[in-house]
Design an enzyme around this catalytic site. Structure first.
Site, PDB file in Angstrom:
ATOM      1  N   LEU A 163     -27.719  40.227 -31.627  1.00 48.65           N
ATOM      2  CA  LEU A 163     -28.693  40.833 -32.535  1.00 48.65           C
ATOM      3  C   LEU A 163     -29.241  42.146 -31.996  1.00 48.65           C
ATOM      4  CD1 LEU A 163     -30.644  37.564 -33.464  1.00 48.65           C
ATOM      5  CD2 LEU A 163     -28.696  38.612 -34.652  1.00 48.65           C
ATOM      6  N   HIS A 164     -29.547  43.042 -32.928  1.00 48.06           N
ATOM      7  CA  HIS A 164     -30.140  44.342 -32.601  1.00 48.06           C
ATOM      8  C   HIS A 164     -31.262  44.604 -33.601  1.00 48.06           C
ATOM      9  CE1 HIS A 164     -27.798  45.658 -36.016  1.00 48.06           C
ATOM     10  NE2 HIS A 164     -26.673  45.263 -35.418  1.00 48.06           N
TER      11      HIS A 164
ATOM     12  N   LYS B 158     -26.270  48.236 -44.687  1.00 49.73           N
ATOM     13  CA  LYS B 158     -25.214  48.688 -43.760  1.00 49.73           C
ATOM     14  C   LYS B 158     -23.838  48.224 -44.260  1.00 49.73           C
ATOM     15  CE  LYS B 158     -23.026  49.432 -39.783  1.00 49.73           C
ATOM     16  NZ  LYS B 158     -22.300  48.270 -39.457  1.00 49.73           N
ATOM     17  N   ASP B 159     -23.784  46.985 -44.749  1.00 54.98           N
ATOM     18  CA  ASP B 159     -22.541  46.432 -45.308  1.00 54.98           C
ATOM     19  C   ASP B 159     -22.693  46.462 -46.826  1.00 54.98           C
ATOM     20  OD1 ASP B 159     -21.164  45.364 -42.741  1.00 54.98           O
ATOM     21  OD2 ASP B 159     -23.229  44.695 -42.586  1.00 54.98           O
TER      22      ASP B 159
ATOM     23  N   GLY C 172     -28.294  43.513 -45.035  1.00 53.64           N
ATOM     24  CA  GLY C 172     -28.422  44.939 -44.782  1.00 53.64           C
ATOM     25  C   GLY C 172     -27.560  45.773 -45.716  1.00 53.64           C
TER      26      GLY C 172
ATOM     27  N   HIS D  54     -30.764  43.774 -37.346  1.00 58.29           N
ATOM     28  CA  HIS D  54     -30.989  42.360 -37.693  1.00 58.29           C
ATOM     29  C   HIS D  54     -32.490  42.061 -37.689  1.00 58.29           C
ATOM     30  CE1 HIS D  54     -26.881  42.067 -35.668  1.00 58.29           C
ATOM     31  NE2 HIS D  54     -26.635  41.525 -36.840  1.00 58.29           N
TER      32      HIS D  54
ATOM     33  N   SER E  41     -25.036  48.465 -34.882  1.00 57.08           N
ATOM     34  CA  SER E  41     -24.010  47.467 -35.154  1.00 57.08           C
ATOM     35  C   SER E  41     -23.717  46.720 -33.864  1.00 57.08           C
ATOM     36  CB  SER E  41     -22.722  48.162 -35.636  1.00 57.08           C
ATOM     37  OG  SER E  41     -21.631  47.276 -35.558  1.00 57.08           O
TER      38      SER E  41
ATOM     39  N   GLY F  45     -24.864  37.193 -34.927  1.00 55.92           N
ATOM     40  CA  GLY F  45     -25.419  37.256 -33.572  1.00 55.92           C
ATOM     41  C   GLY F  45     -25.217  38.583 -32.886  1.00 55.92           C
TER      42      GLY F  45
HETATM   43  P1  AMP Z   1     -23.680  40.849 -38.896  1.00 50.95           P
HETATM   44  O1  AMP Z   1     -24.298  40.142 -37.737  1.00 50.95           O
HETATM   45  O2  AMP Z   1     -22.942  42.096 -38.522  1.00 50.95           O
HETATM   46  O3  AMP Z   1     -22.892  39.937 -39.793  1.00 50.95           O
HETATM   47  O4  AMP Z   1     -24.892  41.367 -39.784  1.00 50.95           O
HETATM   48  C1  AMP Z   1     -25.847  40.459 -40.280  1.00 50.95           C
HETATM   49  C2  AMP Z   1     -26.720  41.181 -41.279  1.00 50.95           C
HETATM   50  O5  AMP Z   1     -27.378  42.282 -40.638  1.00 50.95           O
HETATM   51  C3  AMP Z   1     -25.930  41.787 -42.455  1.00 50.95           C
HETATM   52  O6  AMP Z   1     -26.666  41.587 -43.644  1.00 50.95           O
HETATM   53  C4  AMP Z   1     -25.841  43.241 -42.081  1.00 50.95           C
HETATM   54  O7  AMP Z   1     -25.697  44.100 -43.178  1.00 50.95           O
HETATM   55  C5  AMP Z   1     -27.184  43.444 -41.407  1.00 50.95           C
HETATM   56  N1  AMP Z   1     -27.159  44.618 -40.544  1.00 50.95           N
HETATM   57  C6  AMP Z   1     -26.254  44.884 -39.564  1.00 50.95           C
HETATM   58  N2  AMP Z   1     -26.505  46.089 -39.016  1.00 50.95           N
HETATM   59  C7  AMP Z   1     -27.581  46.595 -39.665  1.00 50.95           C
HETATM   60  C8  AMP Z   1     -28.326  47.818 -39.561  1.00 50.95           C
HETATM   61  N3  AMP Z   1     -27.995  48.751 -38.695  1.00 50.95           N
HETATM   62  N4  AMP Z   1     -29.378  47.986 -40.382  1.00 50.95           N
HETATM   63  C9  AMP Z   1     -29.712  47.028 -41.297  1.00 50.95           C
HETATM   64  N5  AMP Z   1     -29.056  45.860 -41.436  1.00 50.95           N
HETATM   65  C10 AMP Z   1     -28.008  45.646 -40.641  1.00 50.95           C
END
Ligand code: AMP
Length: 285
Positions: free
Chosen positions: A36-37, A153-154, A151, A40, A189, A34
């Site tokens: 979200l940006h 990103k991770d 992503g 996401h 992020s 969540g």
């Molecule tokens: P999170 O909400 O941080 O657990 O991220 C959820 C999903 O979004 C994960 O697969 C992340 O790798 C992906 N994600 C987070 N930030 C980015 C970004 N800047 N670009 C692409 N994917 C992202």
């Protein structure tokens, strides 16, 4: 814009997806925590482009936070998230509460992926990836056969989930998606919301460190230690940043090779003000 249905229990989500499967519709799935940006949203748009039905989950997973991390403060905005997800083409937003995901606590069954879960992020967050692998396995078990979008990103997380799906024969195609960045290069992020004042400007140093690594490789450097020290020097030149690690690894094994060759991933982690930030990029030799 799609209609979006918010579901907070397993039975209703399974029942809805059963209908779509009976109609031979494909399912795309985007797990998130969540707040979200656009990073996401890019995963959701990719899922919408490649599938008939898109499910996104929002669950701040306690299992992947260490006791001293930001579980209770993790930013939340369900109203904003619902609008963003709808705009990005999500049909079902799965929003389970903690007791639904972990009805019996402490959890007795966890998933750990050997090898890839060591080093890099795991050095300072030793229990993190078992928490991630466990919740993702549970979410895959709830959503069922699907294409799941994560992503880059991770990057270590993505590698672990790809490996876990192979090892456990899970009926999921894992799709990695590129990193979405702010105009100054900072990777988007949810934790960027913690960056205040000068720290926000300083945070772009992670991207500059990666650029320095790429420049060194492009200039012909093949010693990972030299590339890593070039990257570290950039982080250390920023007084508001405190270096956690830099790495130049083989993109498949996540190990530092003796000589850089093939698909290489450059990774960096640093504390900038309150948040600990991570970033990475690929370079092919
Ligand atoms: P999170 O909400 O941080 O657990 O991220 C959820 C999903 O979004 C994960 O697969 C992340 O790798 C992906 N994600 C987070 N930030 C980015 C970004 N800047 N670009 C692409 N994917 C992202």
């Amino acid at each position: 814009m799609t209609n979006i249905v918010t579901i907070d229990n397993v039975e209703d989500l399974r029942a809805a997806l059963f209908e779509h499967r009976c109609a031979r519709e494909s399912i795309g799935f985007v797990p998130t925590m969540g707040f979200l940006h656009d990073g996401h949203a890019s995963l959701m748009r990719a899922a919408a482009a490649e599938n008939d039905v898109v499910v996104a989950s929002i669950f701040v997973n306690p299992l992947q936070f260490a006791p001293d991390e930001d579980l209770d403060d993790y930013p939340r905005d369900l109203v904003g998230d619902t609008a963003l997800a709808r705009e990005a083409g999500v049909h079902y937003l799965f929003t389970p509460v903690r007791d639904l995901m972990y009805p019996i606590q402490p959890v007795a069954t966890t998933i750990s992926v050997g090898g890839l879960s060591e080093g890099l992020e795991a050095t300072t967050r030793p229990t993190h990836f078992a928490g991630v692998a466990t919740v993702v396995t549970k979410l895959f078990s709830i959503v069922g056969q699907c294409k799941a979008y994560f992503g880059e990103k991770d990057f270590q997380q993505l590698a672990i989930i790809k490996r876990m799906v192979i090892d456990l024969s899970l009926p999921v195609d894992v799709v990695g998606c590129p990193i979405i960045r702010e105009p100054d290069g900072l990777a988007m992020s949810s934790r960027n919301t913690y960056l205040e004042g000068a720290d926000r400007t300083a945070a772009a140093v992670l991207r500059r460190a990666l650029d320095a690594g790429v420049a060194a490789v492009d200039a012909g450097e093949r010693d990972p230690q030299v590339v890593m020290s070039d990257m570290a020097a950039v982080i250390e030149s920023e007084p508001l940043a405190s270096l956690d690690y830099v790495a130049a690894v083989d993109a498949a094994s996540l190990e530092i090779p003796s000589t850089l060759a093939g698909e290489i991933r450059l990774l960096v982690a640093a504390q900038v003000g309150r948040p600990r930030l991570i970033d990475n990029c690929g370079v092919r030799i």
